[in-house]
Design an enzyme around this catalytic site. Structure first.
Site, PDB file in Angstrom:
ATOM      1  N   GLY C  39       0.792  -1.226   0.000  1.00  0.00           N
ATOM      2  CA  GLY C  39       0.000   0.000   0.000  1.00  0.00           C
ATOM      3  C   GLY C  39       0.821   1.270   0.000  1.00  0.00           C
ATOM      4  N   CYS C 248     -28.077  -8.755 -16.661  1.00  0.00           N
ATOM      5  CA  CYS C 248     -27.393  -8.494 -17.924  1.00  0.00           C
ATOM      6  C   CYS C 248     -28.292  -8.902 -19.092  1.00  0.00           C
ATOM      7  CB  CYS C 248     -26.079  -9.258 -17.975  1.00  0.00           C
ATOM      8  SG  CYS C 248     -25.255  -9.144 -19.588  1.00  0.00           S
ATOM      9  N   CYS C 251     -26.227 -11.962 -20.967  1.00  0.00           N
ATOM     10  CA  CYS C 251     -26.004 -13.280 -20.360  1.00  0.00           C
ATOM     11  C   CYS C 251     -26.941 -13.567 -19.197  1.00  0.00           C
ATOM     12  CB  CYS C 251     -24.555 -13.430 -19.909  1.00  0.00           C
ATOM     13  SG  CYS C 251     -24.145 -12.521 -18.389  1.00  0.00           S
ATOM     14  N   CYS C 273     -23.036  -6.791 -18.994  1.00  0.00           N
ATOM     15  CA  CYS C 273     -21.832  -6.977 -18.190  1.00  0.00           C
ATOM     16  C   CYS C 273     -20.735  -6.043 -18.678  1.00  0.00           C
ATOM     17  CB  CYS C 273     -21.317  -8.415 -18.314  1.00  0.00           C
ATOM     18  SG  CYS C 273     -22.341  -9.623 -17.491  1.00  0.00           S
ATOM     19  N   CYS C 279     -19.014 -12.208 -19.556  1.00  0.00           N
ATOM     20  CA  CYS C 279     -20.319 -12.279 -20.219  1.00  0.00           C
ATOM     21  C   CYS C 279     -20.303 -13.377 -21.291  1.00  0.00           C
ATOM     22  CB  CYS C 279     -20.644 -10.931 -20.844  1.00  0.00           C
ATOM     23  SG  CYS C 279     -22.385 -10.684 -21.224  1.00  0.00           S
TER      24      CYS C 279
END
Lengths: 257, 232, 285
Positions: C39, C248, C251, C273, C279
């Site tokens: 980080g 979606c 899909c 998606c 997808c």
């Protein structure tokens, strides 16, 4: 209550040819309100900053006894240590609200920041406490989401005080807290500070050139000139029975109310 | 009878630096002993130093030399040598003072002005408030004024607030500077009653009373302050 | 006259993966340091790249430094493999490094991304490379960079918490739907780059390596595998990953992050998606 909160001695600091501090020693006891008075350039604000660990003296010691009874050597303390003191056991009220507040952050955020830096992670409680403190410094809690820019000078100072006191510090430094305000606003603010300090049993070290403010708030007065303490003692005695020539001049310069 | 206040060889003068260092002596070799349960009236010509002695006894003026021994916390302490914190402690616990004029603090009600020294001594707030109300009532301050700040009160009303504040805690030593100056006869009698009660509980009192009648009714003896010649 | 080789064929005129070996070594050192201090932002000597700042120069340099001949590279932009930015970066590496490229998350060893983390769970051995415009999470709160460095050193992040407070006070909820700051390993506050908050939980204890490169700001930072990554929040306003509450259109997924698409001139809209590979996989393509 058998030991001072803050003990300092032998403080020296030069800015070029100017002796800002020339052998200063000062102690502050728990619950004691001490005023440092003197004219501009007397070294009073410098002394405040040295004691608060914001600038380092060339020589001398500053010792602070923390809540756990541990003596902290302020000049030797790491920056992390100093910052941690400044956001927990200490508070600092600046003359200029811009130095003590985040002007783009709401009143609630300004007060809440100290709680969050002390680990506060409950939004509702932080907000409730901020509102409570706004009320205690006689601000309208309905204005909690307004930024300091919307507030008058006197209100900004109140907000600064609330921000300092919300974490219940033991020692508060104030640098001309009423400087630059209208006289009537000053009086109300001083009165507010007087009430809060008495109620919370705070130790306060404040710098002022306003003798009337010193009389109203202080238990003890320290008179500074040319980087030295020329006189100090019980507030009413220093003002009513001043010994040093300079103190007599200061007291004589005050218009009788 | 035990001495609770002993002034020994007290000297006090002033140097006025703004007047070219003009100096003058007000008190020299001042001696005074006050016992518990006794009231001593300071007398002497105007300007001789009665008020200066009172202010020294209160710690408001510093002594140049000598001692001001007070019975405090079971021992004798020298007020003349006490630091600021000790003076505050003595004033909180031992030494009361009723001045001629009330130092008005904005926005603090008369009742709170009187209750403040009680709270400082650790009394519970409701008890302190009740005691303050009782004293103000006894001094004939109208109840409607109790909750108001005394700034707008008359001289006599302010004086009574001041008296209530001085008599509210049972100080072992009490200093009274012209306590009845602006009071009418009825209130003067109330103050005389308060002084008698203080004496009978064993308090030592020192006062300046220009009102001869009051002085004769409360003082056990007088202590005269003589004017010193001005030292150049 | 020499023929210019086609863009997606290896070009021997370049060193492997475009950067010279010394530069790659410098960047790898920065990456190793970043992995050692999760980080924490590590400065590095970012090079000029053959594309403008803001197009992923930081991410490309990180990818170039870690790429080996056996790697399989996937590049996505907003979750899609077929947008201009993704296509050109993939082609760039195909040309200068001769590596295999893919659009399949499961097949990739390195995935360079702008603004998304794939829906399919990442696995050990995979490396995500994020393109980062502004690495400093405190940037908008504290304009002095020296002071932000001090705040990181002291671990003083109350300012970021204040920002969340302000968001909730003003909008009723923490408003940053993108780049919502995270605490890494309980120590450093980090900007996850402009990924949607929806993707933040995918960083937490991920088996994959997460590398972040900021070209213009010349910073690299990282999250090593299995490191805690917690989104900043309040106890009574816990962080919630948000997705559009639709399914979606292509899909039928009800769990993936969706893009809203204007479908016709009448303002008709549909949700699909954002992750095109996910997808396609759902559709069995």
């Amino acid at each position: 209550m058998t030991a001072p909160l803050l003990e300092s001695s032998g403080l020296h600091l030069r800015f070029g040819a100017v002796r800002a501090l020339d052998g200063v020693a000062i102690d502050i006891w728990p619950g004691e309100v001490v005023a440092i008075v003197g004219e501009s350039g007397s070294g009073k604000s410098t002394l405040l900053r040295v004691l608060a660990g914001q600038i380092d003296a060339d020589a001398g010691s500053v010792l602070y006894r923390d809540t756990d009874g541990v003596t902290q050597d302020i000049p030797a303390l790491s920056e992390a240590g100093r910052r941690s003191l400044m956001r927990s056991e200490w508070g600092f009220v600046h003359q200029n609200a811009r130095d003590g507040l985040r002007m783009g952050i709401s009143a609630g955020g300004n007060i809440g920041e100290r709680l969050m830096s002390a680990g506060g992670r409950h939004y509702g409680r932080i907000r409730a406490e901020a509102a409570d403190w706004m009320a205690r410094v006689e601000m309208d809690p309905d204005r909690i989401d307004e930024t300091p820019r919307n507030f008058s000078g006197g209100m900004q100072q109140r907000l600064q005080i609330a921000r300092c006191l919300v974490t219940q510090p033991r020692l508060v430094f104030m640098d001309e807290p009423t400087g630059g305000l209208d006289v009537s606003v000053q009086a109300k603010l001083l009165d507010l500070i007087r009430g809060l300090v008495a109620k919370l049993g705070l130790a306060v070290l404040f710098v002022t050139h306003d003798i009337a403010a010193a009389r109203l708030l202080a238990h003890r007065i320290v008179v500074m000139r040319h980087g030295r303490i020329v006189e100090e003692g019980l507030a009413d005695r220093v003002l009513d029975d001043p010994q040093h020539e300079y103190t007599q001049l200061l007291v004589a310069s005050v218009l009788a109310a | 009878m035990s001495a609770v206040l002993k002034v020994e060889e007290l000297a006090k003068g002033f140097t006025l630096h703004l007047q070219g260092g003009l100096g003058f002596q007000v008190l020299r070799d001042e001696q005074l002993v006050v016992n518990a349960g006794e009231c001593v009236a300071l007398t002497g010509p105007s300007g001789a130093g009665k008020s200066t002695l009172m202010r020294c006894l209160q710690g408001n003026y510093g002594a140049d030399s000598g001692r001001i021994m007070l019975a405090h916390r079971g021992g004798m302490v020298d007020l003349a040598a006490a630091d600021a914190r000790l003076v505050r402690e003595i004033r909180r616990e031992t030494l009361g003072y009723v001045s001629q004029f009330l130092r008005v603090i904005p926005r603090v009600s008369a009742r709170d002005v009187v209750a403040e020294p009680l709270l400082a001594r650790g009394m519970a707030p409701d008890e302190a408030e009740a005691r303050a109300t009782a004293l103000l009532t006894r001094l004939n301050l109208p109840p409607r004024l109790h909750g108001l700040p005394p700034a707008t009160f008359s001289g006599g009303e302010q004086q009574r607030v001041n008296l209530a504040r001085g008599f509210a805690p049972d100080y072992p030593i009490l200093l009274l500077d012209e306590p009845t100056a602006s009071l009418d006869a009825a209130n003067r009698d109330v103050v005389i009653g308060l002084i008698h009660e203080a004496k009978s509980r064993g308090a030592a009192l020192v006062g300046i009373f220009h009102d001869i009648e009051v002085r004769d009714r409360v003082a056990d003896r007088t202590h005269e302050i003589l004017a010193l010649e001005e030292a150049a | 006259m020499n023929a210019i080789p086609p863009l997606n064929r290896p070009d021997a005129a370049y060193n492997f993966a475009y950067l010279d070996e010394a530069t790659k070594r410098m960047i790898r050192r920065a990456i190793l340091k970043a992995l050692a201090i999760p980080g924490h932002q590590i400065p590095f000597g970012a090079r000029e790249m053959p594309l403008p700042y803001g197009w992923g120069t930081g991410g490309i340099q990180v990818t170039a430094a870690i790429l080996g001949p056996r790697d399989v590279l996937k590049v996505i932009d907003q979750g899609a493999d077929d947008t201009t930015n993704a296509v050109s970066i993939r082609r760039f590496f195909a040309r200068v490094a001769d590596v295999q490229t893919t659009t399949r998350t499961a097949d990739a060893s390195i995935i360079q991304t702008r603004h998304r983390i794939p829906e399919r769970a990442l696995t050990e051995g995979q490396v995500m490379v994020f393109q980062v415009p502004m690495p400093e999470p405190l940037f908008k709160l504290e304009p002095r960079l020296a002071e932000t460095r001090r705040l990181h050193a002291l671990g003083d992040y109350s300012l970021a918490q204040v920002k969340l407070y302000e968001d909730i006070a003003k909008q009723g909820e923490s408003g940053s739907s993108y780049a919502h700051p995270v605490m890494v390993g309980g120590r450093y506050l980090m900007s996850p780059s402009p990924i949607p908050g929806f993707d933040n939980p995918k960083l937490h204890n991920s088996p994959a390596i997460m590398l972040f490169g900021a070209g213009r700001e010349k910073k690299i930072y990282a999250v090593p595998p299995y490191t805690t990554v917690e989104s900043l929040d309040f106890d009574d306003h816990p962080f919630k990953p948000v997705r559009a509450p639709q399914r979606c259109t292509a899909c039928g997924s009800t769990t993936s992050y969706l893009d809203e698409i204007i479908a016709d001139d009448q303002g008709g809209r549909m949700f699909v998606c954002s992750d095109t590979d996910h997808c396609a996989e759902n559709q069995g393509i």
